[in-house]
Scaffold this motif. Structure first.
Motif, short mmCIF file in Angstrom:
data_model
loop_
_atom_site.label_atom_id
_atom_site.label_comp_id
_atom_site.label_asym_id
_atom_site.label_seq_id
_atom_site.Cartn_x
_atom_site.Cartn_y
_atom_site.Cartn_z
N PHE A 107 -12.32 28.95 -22.55
CA PHE A 107 -13.70 28.94 -23.01
C PHE A 107 -13.91 29.98 -24.10
O PHE A 107 -13.12 30.91 -24.24
N ASP A 108 -14.98 29.80 -24.86
CA ASP A 108 -15.37 30.74 -25.90
C ASP A 108 -16.48 31.65 -25.40
O ASP A 108 -17.28 31.26 -24.53
N VAL A 109 -16.52 32.84 -25.97
CA VAL A 109 -17.65 33.75 -25.78
C VAL A 109 -18.19 34.09 -27.16
O VAL A 109 -17.43 34.52 -28.04
N ASN A 110 -19.48 33.88 -27.34
CA ASN A 110 -20.11 34.13 -28.63
C ASN A 110 -20.69 35.53 -28.65
O ASN A 110 -21.84 35.75 -28.28
N LEU A 111 -19.85 36.49 -29.02
CA LEU A 111 -20.29 37.86 -29.20
C LEU A 111 -19.54 38.45 -30.38
O LEU A 111 -18.46 38.00 -30.75
N GLY A 112 -20.12 39.47 -30.96
CA GLY A 112 -19.51 40.12 -32.12
C GLY A 112 -18.85 41.42 -31.73
O GLY A 112 -17.88 41.45 -30.98
N CYS A 113 -19.45 42.50 -32.20
CA CYS A 113 -18.79 43.80 -32.11
C CYS A 113 -18.70 44.36 -30.69
O CYS A 113 -17.89 45.24 -30.43
N SER A 114 -19.50 43.85 -29.79
CA SER A 114 -19.38 44.26 -28.38
C SER A 114 -18.41 43.34 -27.64
O SER A 114 -18.14 43.54 -26.45
N GLY A 115 -17.88 42.36 -28.35
CA GLY A 115 -17.14 41.28 -27.71
C GLY A 115 -15.88 41.68 -26.97
O GLY A 115 -15.55 41.07 -25.95
N PHE A 116 -15.16 42.70 -27.47
CA PHE A 116 -13.92 43.09 -26.79
C PHE A 116 -14.23 43.61 -25.39
O PHE A 116 -13.58 43.22 -24.41
N ALA A 117 -15.22 44.48 -25.27
CA ALA A 117 -15.57 45.04 -23.96
C ALA A 117 -16.01 43.92 -23.00
O ALA A 117 -15.57 43.85 -21.85
N TYR A 118 -16.90 43.06 -23.47
CA TYR A 118 -17.36 41.95 -22.62
C TYR A 118 -16.20 41.05 -22.22
O TYR A 118 -16.08 40.64 -21.05
N SER A 119 -15.33 40.73 -23.17
CA SER A 119 -14.24 39.79 -22.90
C SER A 119 -13.26 40.37 -21.89
O SER A 119 -12.78 39.65 -21.00
N LEU A 120 -12.97 41.66 -22.04
CA LEU A 120 -12.10 42.32 -21.06
C LEU A 120 -12.64 42.11 -19.65
O LEU A 120 -11.92 41.71 -18.74
N GLU A 121 -13.91 42.41 -19.48
CA GLU A 121 -14.49 42.39 -18.14
C GLU A 121 -14.64 40.96 -17.60
O GLU A 121 -14.40 40.71 -16.42
N ILE A 122 -15.00 40.04 -18.47
CA ILE A 122 -15.14 38.65 -18.01
C ILE A 122 -13.78 38.12 -17.54
O ILE A 122 -13.63 37.62 -16.42
N ALA A 123 -12.79 38.24 -18.42
CA ALA A 123 -11.46 37.72 -18.07
C ALA A 123 -10.83 38.52 -16.95
O ALA A 123 -10.18 37.97 -16.04
N GLY A 124 -11.04 39.84 -17.00
CA GLY A 124 -10.45 40.72 -15.99
C GLY A 124 -10.91 40.39 -14.58
O GLY A 124 -10.16 40.52 -13.61
N ILE A 279 -14.95 43.09 -36.67
CA ILE A 279 -15.82 42.59 -35.61
C ILE A 279 -15.18 42.85 -34.23
O ILE A 279 -14.97 44.00 -33.87
N GLN A 280 -14.85 41.81 -33.50
CA GLN A 280 -14.34 42.00 -32.14
C GLN A 280 -12.95 42.63 -32.12
O GLN A 280 -12.51 43.12 -31.07
N SER A 281 -12.23 42.58 -33.25
CA SER A 281 -10.85 43.06 -33.27
C SER A 281 -10.71 44.54 -33.59
O SER A 281 -9.59 45.07 -33.52
#
Lengths: 321, 80
Positions: A107-124, A279-281
């Motif tokens: 799935f995709d998550v539509n977030l920008g500069c906060s996206g890495f933190a959110y993605s870590l926690e969602i997937a984690g 951005i997220q990277s």
């Protein structure tokens, strides 16, 4: 059970835009850009190179360099604000191109500069719950395709990149040990690309618009206290943190955050000169470079702090293993 | 509100941003090249936080708030 970062690789597109070029096309002050903003060049995707391409290339680098069996990936999360298509979800395209198992959650998550933190926690949390053993989170974005290169507020700032981060299980007291997140939608129009989806605003440009004053105010007002709260929740002092990697928005903002949090220079990571704001990277690129050159020790504490478009923010407290 | 107290506070903010600065009531911080664009943003943010008011970049330009005396008057008339 907890989760950790197993591996990181990133891909930078081959077109480079330096400050000389931007001085010619939109009149930027080269010295100011280099010294104050902290950017010397940015990478831009080819015209026919899209977000899924950046994602796939970074993932293939990860599989190859770490000799990782991709069939073990139980989840793929793509964080982007510029998907290849509105539908289908670009993570499904990537699942197919990478040849991942059909049992893989995508799935995709539509977030920008906060996206890495959110993605870590969602997937984690899929790993914590035991649902998957390995998760691949991919940060990939192409602001270059929605930027006006005559706009000196945005053209010099952003760069394109794709970064892949492999997550795996670890013991409870290591990896991501705490996090906090927040959002303030009252700032929805402070960093925005109108007319790039369903809603149409006839009087607005479809290029990225950024209100630099409001973004600065948001960052310096919200991030220091959110990080302080995170540390207090764990009874940890800021002096115990080995490194803080802020979202690499610009050097001036990062140094103001450093001042407010009373971080010393050895704690602060600034690594954006050759990439711009990807951005997220930005955090995974800086973290990968840190891991390449630094001797982090088991138990070292790191903070990853992402903030930006939304307005949205997320902080991760990470114990290195 | 005491104008001199505001002047001293603005000077304190400028020292935080620039280090040692030599300014007077007539100093034009932007026109004289004392503050660059990022420092202006920082200056406005700290003034907003100190005096609980709001200043846009449009107001900065229209009201010539880059001149210290003009900013002092704005603070006197608008702070809560």
């Amino acid at each position: 059970m907890n989760y950790k970062i197993e591996a990181i690789e990133y891909y930078l597109p081959s077109i480079e835009i330096d400050n000389d070029y931007l001085h010619e096309c939109c009149g930027i002050d080269k010295q100011f850009m280099a010294e104050k903003v902290g950017i010397l060049k940015r990478h831009i995707a080819e015209p026919n190179e899209y977000t899924s391409d950046l994602a796939v290339k970074s993932a293939e680098l990860l599989f190859e360099k770490h000799n990782f069996d991709r069939s073990k990936i139980g989840l793929i999360l793509l964080c982007t604000q510029n998907p290849d298509y509105r539908l289908p979800t670009t993570a499904c395209l990537i699942q197919n191109r990478l040849g991942l198992e059909k049992s893989c959650i995508a799935f995709d998550v539509n977030l920008g500069c906060s996206g890495f933190a959110y993605s870590l926690e969602i997937a984690g949390n899929f790993i914590r719950s035991g649902k998957v053993d390995y998760a691949l989170i991919i940060m990939a974005d192409e602001y270059s395709k929605i930027i006006d290169y005559n706009d000196k507020n945005t053209a010099p700032i952003f760069g394109d990149a794709g970064s892949s981060i492999l997550l795996s299980k670890c013991e409870d007291s290591y990896g991501v040990i705490a996090s906090n997140f927040g959002s303030d939608g009252s700032g929805w129009d402070k960093l925005i690309a109108y007319n790039t989806s369903i809603k149409k605003d006839a009087d607005k440009s479809s290029f990225v618009f950024m209100d630099g004053l409001e973004i600065f105010k948001f960052a310096v007002r919200v991030i220091p206290s959110s990080i302080t709260n995170l540390l207090q929740s764990q009874n940890i002092e800021i002096s115990n943190i080995k490194h803080v990697i802020f979202h690499q928005a610009n050097t001036y903002i990062i140094k103001e955050l450093q001042k407010k949090l009373k971080l010393n220079d050895s704690q602060l990571i600034i690594d954006m000169a050759n990439y711009g704001n990807t951005i997220q990277s930005t955090i995974p690129i800086a973290l990968k470079n840190l891991l390449n050159k630094s001797n982090l020790e088991k138990g070292d504490l790191l903070i990853f702090s992402g903030y930006g478009v939304g307005l949205s923010w997320g902080n991760i407290l990470y114990k290195y293993i | 509100m005491n104008k001199e107290a505001i002047f001293l506070k603005l000077k304190e903010i400028l020292v935080d941003i620039k280090g040692d600065v030599n300014v007077s009531y007539d100093t034009a911080l932007i026109a004289d090249g004392i503050l660059d664009s990022l420092e202006v943003i920082n200056y406005l943010t700290q003034i907003e936080d100190t005096y609980s008011l709001s200043i846009s970049l449009d107001q900065l330009a229209e009201l010539k708030l880059g001149i210290i005396n003009n900013m002092i008057d704005y603070i006197v008339n608008n702070s809560q």
